[in-house]
Design an enzyme around this catalytic site. Structure first.
Site, mmCIF file in Angstrom:
data_model
loop_
_atom_site.group_PDB
_atom_site.id
_atom_site.type_symbol
_atom_site.label_atom_id
_atom_site.label_comp_id
_atom_site.label_asym_id
_atom_site.label_seq_id
_atom_site.Cartn_x
_atom_site.Cartn_y
_atom_site.Cartn_z
ATOM 1 N N GLU A 1 -16.805 -114.391 18.588
ATOM 2 C CA GLU A 1 -15.529 -113.678 18.633
ATOM 3 C C GLU A 1 -15.003 -113.441 17.236
ATOM 4 O O GLU A 1 -15.061 -114.331 16.380
ATOM 5 C CB GLU A 1 -14.496 -114.465 19.451
ATOM 6 C CG GLU A 1 -13.164 -113.735 19.572
ATOM 7 C CD GLU A 1 -12.207 -114.376 20.569
ATOM 8 O OE1 GLU A 1 -11.131 -113.792 20.787
ATOM 9 O OE2 GLU A 1 -12.537 -115.433 21.124
ATOM 10 N N ILE B 1 -15.223 -109.363 20.955
ATOM 11 C CA ILE B 1 -15.811 -110.568 21.536
ATOM 12 C C ILE B 1 -17.204 -110.190 22.020
ATOM 13 O O ILE B 1 -17.403 -109.120 22.613
ATOM 14 C CB ILE B 1 -14.987 -111.091 22.733
ATOM 15 C CG1 ILE B 1 -13.545 -111.348 22.326
ATOM 16 C CG2 ILE B 1 -15.622 -112.367 23.302
ATOM 17 C CD1 ILE B 1 -12.634 -111.723 23.491
ATOM 18 N N ASP C 1 -23.453 -103.753 5.414
ATOM 19 C CA ASP C 1 -23.241 -105.171 5.737
ATOM 20 C C ASP C 1 -24.564 -105.855 6.086
ATOM 21 O O ASP C 1 -24.662 -106.568 7.081
ATOM 22 C CB ASP C 1 -22.234 -105.348 6.872
ATOM 23 C CG ASP C 1 -21.685 -106.777 6.941
ATOM 24 O OD1 ASP C 1 -21.790 -107.504 5.921
ATOM 25 O OD2 ASP C 1 -21.154 -107.169 7.995
#
Length: 304
Positions: free
Chosen positions: A10, A15, A124
């Site tokens: 989460e 989530i 990322d």
């Protein structure tokens, strides 16, 4: 229809659950984006992630199976992948060879090459975003920070992307225009981590990250990197000047690395992004032609 059987992660805006597709009983990952957490409706990052995952069909990119809305929240249904590269690096009971590292790096480069060929920056890349399928296939995940490449030098982007340890020096120094070289840097640092079995450049703050990077690889000079002194954070860290490591120092640190492995790693983490290899060039490196051949995916080590 999909079930959400167990919460496995989460964040502020999402989530992640492990679930199943009701019709086929296939295990899936369901990423529920919490739309009500965004002040002005659905955030652009969520829209981008859906868009890019729909476009980035490739064996080394996680597959988006479905998108549905429930209780006002958008849910991304992704293929379920049980482990990631970070788990393997940290698990000292797992032993891997140069051929194994070569196979993982090859799959990472192929996935990122596909993104760049389609004008997408991932922004990322890190070991726990490199997910591993049961058949050994590595798949790049989490496109939440991805965006289309800037087509002109005047198109500005945020430098506060990429998890700190894998962030390229131009981003740490505040560059607002950058290229796929930021992803190549991240892959080079992941490659170093595979060889060391510990993070290569691990700063606790952005300032410390830049200091550690300069200490490890040398402070870049304007004569070596044109325009570096114009970056917002350069002057703050340009003194004291740290020398670049010698080949012998690198060989001592990466004691098990072949010459070809060191050559490729160094070409991926050159300070000047213009001089850094592209994914096309990296895929043609001697490292991948030299023995040993990359391990077959089905024979790669797995989490114990």
């Amino acid at each position: 229809m999909y079930t959400k059987d167990k919460k496995v992660g989460e964040g502020t805006f999402a989530i992640v659950y492990v679930g199943r597709q009701a019709e086929t009983d296939r295990k899936v990952a369901v990423k529920m984006i919490k739309v009500n957490e965004f002040k002005n409706g659905l955030d652009m990052t969520a829209i981008r992630e859906i868009k890019f995952l729909q476009e980035m069909r490739h064996p080394n990119v996680i597959e988006l199976l479905d998108v549905f809305v429930a209780d006002g929240n958008i849910n991304l249904v992704l293929e379920f992948l049980p482990s990631d590269l970070e788990m393997l690096i940290r698990d000292r009971s797992v032993v891997f060879s140069e051929a194994d590292m070569k196979s993982w790096l090859l799959m990472m480069l192929r996935g990122v090459h596909h993104c760049h060929r389609n004008f997408v920056l991932h922004r990322d890349l890190k070991p726990n975003n490199m997910l591993l399928a049961p058949d050994g296939q590595l798949k790049i995940a989490d496109f939440g920070l991805a965006r289309a490449m800037a087509l002109t030098p005047y198109e500005r982007m945020t430098p506060t992307v990429v998890t700190r340890w894998y962030r390229a020096p131009e981003l740490l120094m505040g560059a607002r225009h950058y290229t796929g070289a930021v992803d190549v840097w991240s892959l080079g640092i992941i490659f170093a981590e595979l060889m060391l079995r510990v993070p290569y450049l691990a700063g606790q703050t952005d300032e410390e990250q830049l200091e550690i990077t300069f200490k490890a690889l040398g402070t870049p000079l304007p004569s070596q990197w044109k325009g570096v002194d114009a970056l917002p954070e350069y002057r703050k860290f340009s003194t004291p000047r740290h020398p670049a490591p010698t080949r012998q120092q690198l060989q001592e640190l990466f004691s098990a690395a072949s010459d070809a492995a060191l050559d490729l790693m160094c070409s991926m983490i050159i300070m000047d992004p213009i001089k850094r290899v592209t994914t096309d060039e990296a895929l043609l490196a001697a490292y991948f032609r030299d023995a040993p051949a990359p391990t077959r995916t089905t024979e790669l080590p797995k989490k114990s």
